[in-house]
Design a protein around this motif. Structure first.
Motif, PDB file in Angstrom:
ATOM      1  N   THR A  50      15.648  -3.592  28.296  1.00 34.33           N
ATOM      2  CA  THR A  50      15.710  -2.666  29.423  1.00 34.33           C
ATOM      3  C   THR A  50      16.018  -3.442  30.701  1.00 34.33           C
ATOM      4  OG1 THR A  50      14.141  -1.143  28.388  1.00 34.33           O
ATOM      5  CG2 THR A  50      14.439  -0.961  30.771  1.00 34.33           C
ATOM      6  N   GLU A  81       5.740   1.713  31.898  1.00 30.99           N
ATOM      7  CA  GLU A  81       6.142   2.638  30.842  1.00 30.99           C
ATOM      8  C   GLU A  81       7.174   2.039  29.886  1.00 30.99           C
ATOM      9  OE1 GLU A  81       7.555   6.034  32.914  1.00 30.99           O
ATOM     10  OE2 GLU A  81       5.562   6.658  33.626  1.00 30.99           O
ATOM     11  N   ILE A  82       7.715   0.852  30.199  1.00 27.83           N
ATOM     12  CA  ILE A  82       8.762   0.248  29.374  1.00 27.83           C
ATOM     13  C   ILE A  82       8.139  -0.384  28.131  1.00 27.83           C
ATOM     14  CG2 ILE A  82      10.568  -1.509  29.301  1.00 27.83           C
ATOM     15  CD1 ILE A  82      10.908  -1.139  32.308  1.00 27.83           C
ATOM     16  N   THR A  83       8.774  -0.178  26.982  1.00 26.70           N
ATOM     17  CA  THR A  83       8.239  -0.711  25.730  1.00 26.70           C
ATOM     18  C   THR A  83       9.102  -1.821  25.132  1.00 26.70           C
ATOM     19  OG1 THR A  83       9.379   1.033  24.487  1.00 26.70           O
ATOM     20  CG2 THR A  83       7.098   1.470  25.174  1.00 26.70           C
ATOM     21  N   THR A  84      10.244  -2.112  25.716  1.00 30.39           N
ATOM     22  CA  THR A  84      11.128  -3.169  25.214  1.00 30.39           C
ATOM     23  C   THR A  84      11.013  -4.395  26.120  1.00 30.39           C
ATOM     24  OG1 THR A  84      13.041  -2.605  26.587  1.00 30.39           O
ATOM     25  CG2 THR A  84      12.756  -1.360  24.535  1.00 30.39           C
ATOM     26  N   THR A 137      12.460  -6.872  28.961  1.00 28.18           N
ATOM     27  CA  THR A 137      13.138  -6.469  30.182  1.00 28.18           C
ATOM     28  C   THR A 137      13.971  -7.609  30.762  1.00 28.18           C
ATOM     29  OG1 THR A 137      11.309  -7.167  31.608  1.00 28.18           O
ATOM     30  CG2 THR A 137      11.269  -4.881  30.808  1.00 28.18           C
ATOM     31  N   ASN A 153       7.051  -8.355  30.183  1.00 36.56           N
ATOM     32  CA  ASN A 153       7.793  -8.882  29.037  1.00 36.56           C
ATOM     33  C   ASN A 153       9.246  -9.216  29.389  1.00 36.56           C
ATOM     34  OD1 ASN A 153       8.223  -9.663  26.385  1.00 36.56           O
ATOM     35  ND2 ASN A 153       8.539  -7.579  25.622  1.00 36.56           N
TER      36      ASN A 153
END
Length: 280
Positions: free
Chosen positions: A116, A181-184, A186, A224
């Motif tokens: 992301t 809210e990001i799960t991947t 970055t 991350n």
């Protein structure tokens, strides 16, 4: 489609030499993306020209504002200030199909796993103070004493916020919630470095107080990051903090980049990582 993620910043296209550089930038392959980490220009029309020119050459362009875009120069026909100027820049970028910090974060899929891309607009809050200065007032007083004062103090208006640091605190709070809210993995893109360490090499250390905020010191690990991309310092280099690569990707002023052996070396490849990149 094979693609890479590239980055530039601090294009300062009011200089004809820099305008020529922007005109000559090209994607290596049709699927390449370009991150533009701020300080494209001071005048609204120049920002529009540069972003439009780059958008014609890359599959996707993602832009964050620097301090220079947010200035209200006395000779710019666009006289908007503060938040109103930023919002007008966002709308202009959207008309050009350029991604802004106000848009959904795009996901780059050119690598082994999705990443992301998070364009950030955070400003600064004077917490990168000179050694021995305990408050913003002391830091600014010291800067005025030495004569090293950022032009933001005169041309970057925070309206309707009372101060630039109040605007920064609001931006940090809303952005932090989005990043959570990001799960991947970055790539974090900001005009300023997210940690203070890169500013330690500044010739005039008092300038660091216009270079970021301590509120983001752990964002590269918390969110991350595969890489952190920034500009502003006009010191292009790659450093590593907590095992995460920070890439300063500025062009800078002609007097800065023209004497170099590889005059500008832009755009800089961020992903996949360039194995020839020197880490300092």
């Amino acid at each position: 489609m094979t693609s890479s993620l590239y980055a530039v910043s601090d294009l300062h296209v009011s200089y004809p030499e820099n305008r020529d550089v922007v005109s000559g930038l090209r994607a290596e392959s049709p699927g390449d993306w370009l991150l533009v980490a701020g300080d494209v220009a001071e005048r609204f029309a120049s920002v529009e020209w540069a972003l439009g020119t780059l958008r014609e050459k890359f599959a996707k362009v993602i832009w964050v504002p620097g301090n220079h875009e947010l200035w209200t120069p006395p000779d710019d026909p666009v006289t908007l200030r503060g938040v109103a100027r930023y919002e007008a820049l966002v709308e202009m970028a959207r008309r050009l199909d350029v991604v802004t910090p106000e848009d959904p974060y795009p996901v780059w899929t050119g690598g082994a796993e999705p990443v992301t891309i998070a364009p950030l607009f955070l400003l600064y809050d004077y917490t990168f103070r000179p050694d021995g200065c305990a408050t913003k007032a002391e830091g600014l007083a010291y800067a005025h004493q030495t004569g090293v004062v950022c032009t933001d103090e005169y041309l970057l208006h925070p309206d309707p916020y009372p101060t630039r640091d109040a605007w920064s605190r609001a931006r940090v709070a809303t952005t932090e919630a989005r990043l959570a809210e990001i799960t991947t993995p970055t790539v974090l893109v900001n005009h300023y470095p997210l940690v203070r360490e890169p500013t330690r090499v500044l010739r005039y250390p008092e300038f660091a107080q216009w270079c970021g905020t301590e509120a983001t010191a752990d964002w590269h690990t918390r969110f991350n990051a595969a890489a952190m991309v920034y500009g502003h310092l006009h010191i292009p280099r790659t450093t590593v903090y907590d095992g995460i690569r920070f890439d300063e990707v500025s062009l800078g002023y002609p007097r800065e980049w023209q004497p170099r052996k590889r005059p500008h070396g832009l755009p800089r490849r961020i992903l996949p990582p360039d194995p020839t990149r020197t880490v300092t």
